[in-house]
Design a protein around this motif. Structure first.
Motif, PDB file in Angstrom:
ATOM      1  N   VAL A 347     -26.761   7.966  -4.630  1.00 32.98           N
ATOM      2  CA  VAL A 347     -26.291   8.933  -5.632  1.00 32.98           C
ATOM      3  C   VAL A 347     -27.244  10.123  -5.708  1.00 32.98           C
ATOM      4  N   LEU A 348     -28.545   9.888  -5.528  1.00 35.84           N
ATOM      5  CA  LEU A 348     -29.484  11.014  -5.488  1.00 35.84           C
ATOM      6  C   LEU A 348     -29.142  11.968  -4.341  1.00 35.84           C
ATOM      7  N   GLU A 349     -28.848  11.427  -3.178  1.00 35.52           N
ATOM      8  CA  GLU A 349     -28.514  12.276  -2.034  1.00 35.52           C
ATOM      9  C   GLU A 349     -27.190  13.004  -2.230  1.00 35.52           C
ATOM     10  N   ILE A 401     -16.742   7.080  -9.674  1.00 35.30           N
ATOM     11  CA  ILE A 401     -17.014   6.512  -8.358  1.00 35.30           C
ATOM     12  C   ILE A 401     -18.336   5.757  -8.477  1.00 35.30           C
ATOM     13  N   ASN A 402     -18.285   4.451  -8.291  1.00 34.77           N
ATOM     14  CA  ASN A 402     -19.449   3.608  -8.532  1.00 34.77           C
ATOM     15  C   ASN A 402     -20.007   3.067  -7.214  1.00 34.77           C
ATOM     16  N   VAL A 403     -21.332   3.100  -7.098  1.00 34.09           N
ATOM     17  CA  VAL A 403     -22.008   2.716  -5.857  1.00 34.09           C
ATOM     18  C   VAL A 403     -22.962   1.565  -6.178  1.00 34.09           C
ATOM     19  N   ASP A 404     -22.672   0.391  -5.672  1.00 38.14           N
ATOM     20  CA  ASP A 404     -23.484  -0.790  -6.003  1.00 38.14           C
ATOM     21  C   ASP A 404     -23.631  -1.668  -4.762  1.00 38.14           C
ATOM     22  N   MET A 405     -24.783  -1.569  -4.105  1.00 39.26           N
ATOM     23  CA  MET A 405     -25.128  -2.318  -2.894  1.00 39.26           C
ATOM     24  C   MET A 405     -24.379  -1.748  -1.681  1.00 39.26           C
ATOM     25  N   VAL A 406     -25.045  -0.850  -0.971  1.00 37.67           N
ATOM     26  CA  VAL A 406     -24.425  -0.217   0.200  1.00 37.67           C
ATOM     27  C   VAL A 406     -25.384  -0.146   1.390  1.00 37.67           C
ATOM     28  N   GLY A 507     -22.570   7.009   2.097  1.00 38.89           N
ATOM     29  CA  GLY A 507     -22.876   8.113   1.191  1.00 38.89           C
ATOM     30  C   GLY A 507     -21.995   9.317   1.460  1.00 38.89           C
ATOM     31  N   GLN A 508     -21.728   9.584   2.726  1.00 38.19           N
ATOM     32  CA  GLN A 508     -20.860  10.709   3.069  1.00 38.19           C
ATOM     33  C   GLN A 508     -19.419  10.450   2.637  1.00 38.19           C
ATOM     34  N   LEU A 509     -18.951   9.208   2.805  1.00 32.91           N
ATOM     35  CA  LEU A 509     -17.603   8.877   2.337  1.00 32.91           C
ATOM     36  C   LEU A 509     -17.490   9.102   0.831  1.00 32.91           C
TER      37      LEU A 509
END
Length: 529
Positions: A347-349, A401-406, A507-509
């Motif tokens: 998310v920072l990127e 849009i949630n990001v958890d373990m990628v 991250g790009q997706l």
């Protein structure tokens, strides 16, 4: 006719296909250039810091979590995003508390009463007190302090124990005395108003006669047995309510004894005159309220980029990740590199890519909130707090849009890092699902695995990450997840095992999804019931 029907069907199909990804004000080449700023070296730098031993596993409320929050805030400030949090900073503070009774006991004339049967008292609504001896109680009507009706007027109750009725008085016409209508006031709807008034008047203990004891005791029963951390509005030091116990009407008659009839007459007189005359009753009560309290202060971290289109800037896309983990167990540090240092770094990127667009004069049309939450490992508490206390109205929140373990590969995809589990994209909005499919087809070409999106998924991952608190409130949400692995919630979840090339593509997706949602003309719709 058949040819016209076929032509019409083809046109409908093409229209639906076009709606998968509406044209953007930027070109695909420009979007690719922004996505290319999401780089493995930057992800590695962020994640190495967030999952370092000195972060101590980032457990909510502990020093490591505070250091992680400070690092995220520092990076947001470097991006030039405005401080929209508390005290002109980047935080939304959350107070957590777990409270349970070590000893809760009440006796009358030497007879021990049964908690949750004859009386109840909630640990979260009382301060910790030693053995109390109560030799008299003052019956004070409804315990209300209001300009239209005041049981306290002319009476000094400092240091006293009072007994009161639940609810509030009505006049002869059936209207409530305070509102003057058939509608009750806050004194009926919230006992806290009475307990705060008692505290302000120096009352030691409030005994409330609860006519619906059997129904209300269930909530206290659950709290007494539930050892989980919960959100709270204030810490113990900020408590504003007098200590309290609730009793059955039968127990009230026992306590009042021969004075019971006098209390009933005083109540009727109050309803006629609007004034209550206190009744003092001698008693022999012993009360112990000895509790165990654990309090934590966590922080959500807020990065906000205002939209460039005045007509759309009030609408907000949320990109979220939890940055807390489970801390330490003895000397073992649970670094949480994948869970969820990977999502936090991603998310920072993504935030950097969006701010790069804004610096070049091509910022997103809608606003974007980059949201790092704490308390996820305690039961999605940070995202629940944001959803309950939103910085921006939920009515204007387009999607989460949630990001958890990628950052890892699960056993089902061993040897194939180019996949991601997609959860929830079609639960509320078919358009959100179609957008994700379209941007993946056009840009990233990952394998989109919907295994855990099944409604009968025994893991129930749909309800186990922070997007759920948005989805539950009707906001279209999608959760990106690489699945579990042997190091999940172990002290072996370390940065050296992260696949940063995989993180870049995911991250790009996510960037392309957020970019599309933030820029297309029409807000996506909730079309799944």
């Amino acid at each position: 006719m058949i040819r016209l029907f076929i032509l019409g069907a083809m046109l409908l199909s093409l229209t639906a296909f076009a709606q998968e990804r509406a044209p953007l004000p930027t070109t695909d080449a420009e979007a690719r250039a922004l996505a290319a700023t999401i780089e493995a070296d930057d992800l590695r730098r962020h994640l190495t810091i967030l999952s370092a031993d000195d972060m101590e596993g980032r457990e909510t409320g502990e020093p490591g979590q505070k250091r992680a929050a400070a690092y995220l805030a520092e990076q947001i400030a470097k991006l030039g995003l405005p401080a929209i949090g508390e005290d002109n900073g980047y935080y939304q503070t959350i107070k957590f508390s777990r409270q349970k009774w070590d000893t809760i006991a009440m006796s009358v004339d030497g007879r021990e009463l049964r908690h949750l049967w004859e009386f109840y008292s909630a640990p979260s609504r009382n301060t910790d007190r030693e053995d109390q001896s109560i030799s008299e109680i003052t019956f004070l009507g409804y315990g209300i302090d209001h300009e239209r009706y005041n049981d306290y007027a002319g009476h000094d109750l400092a240091g006293k124990t009072i007994m009161i009725f639940a609810g509030e008085p009505r006049g002869r016409d059936g209207n409530f005395l305070i509102t003057g209508t058939k509608d009750p006031s806050a004194f009926s709807l919230d006992d806290g108003a009475k307990l705060r008034a008692a505290r302000e008047h120096g009352v030691e203990t409030v005994i409330v006669i609860d006519p619906t004891f059997k129904n209300n005791v269930q909530e206290v029963r659950r709290e007494t047995l539930d050892g989980r951390l919960k959100m709270t509005d204030r810490t113990e030091s900020e408590r504003q309510e007098a200590n309290n116990i609730y009793i059955t009407p039968d127990l009230a008659r026992t306590l009042l004894g021969k004075e019971y009839r006098k209390v009933v007459r005083a109540r009727k007189r109050a309803e006629k005159t609007g004034r209550f005359r206190p009744v003092v009753v001698p008693t022999d009560i012993r009360l112990v309220q000895d509790k165990e309290t654990r309090e934590l202060i966590g922080e959500n971290v807020l990065g906000y980029l205002e939209g460039s289109d005045p007509e759309l800037a009030d609408e907000v896309i949320v990109v979220s990740a939890h940055y807390d983990h489970i801390g330490k167990r003895g000397d073992a540090i649970f670094n949480g590199a994948d869970d969820n240092g990977s999502g936090s770094s991603t998310v920072l990127e993504i935030a950097e890519a969006f701010t790069e667009a804004a610096r070049s004069g091509k910022g997103p049309r809608r606003s974007v909130l980059f949201l790092w939450v704490s308390g996820e490992e305690k039961g999605l508490l940070g995202s629940e707090y944001y959803a309950s206390h939103p910085i921006f109205p939920l009515a204007n929140t387009v999607a989460d849009i949630n990001v958890d373990m990628v950052g890892r590969i699960d056993p089902a995809h061993e040897g194939n890092p180019n996949y991601i589990y997609v959860i929830g994209s079609d639960r509320l909005s078919t358009e959100l699902h179609n957008i994700n499919e379209a941007v993946n087809r056009d840009f990233t070409q990952l394998e989109l695995d919907y295994t855990y999106n099944a409604k009968d998924d025994p893991n129930n991952f749909y309800e186990r990450s922070d997007h759920y608190n948005f989805a539950e409130r009707g906001i279209p949400s999608v959760f990106f997840f690489n699945g579990t692995h042997a190091d999940y919630h172990r002290d072996t979840d370390t940065v050296d095992k992260i696949n940063f090339d995989k993180m870049v593509r995911i991250g790009q997706l996510i960037f392309y999804n957020a970019w599309q949602l933030a820029n297309q003309d029409k807000r996506i719709e909730v079309d799944v019931k």
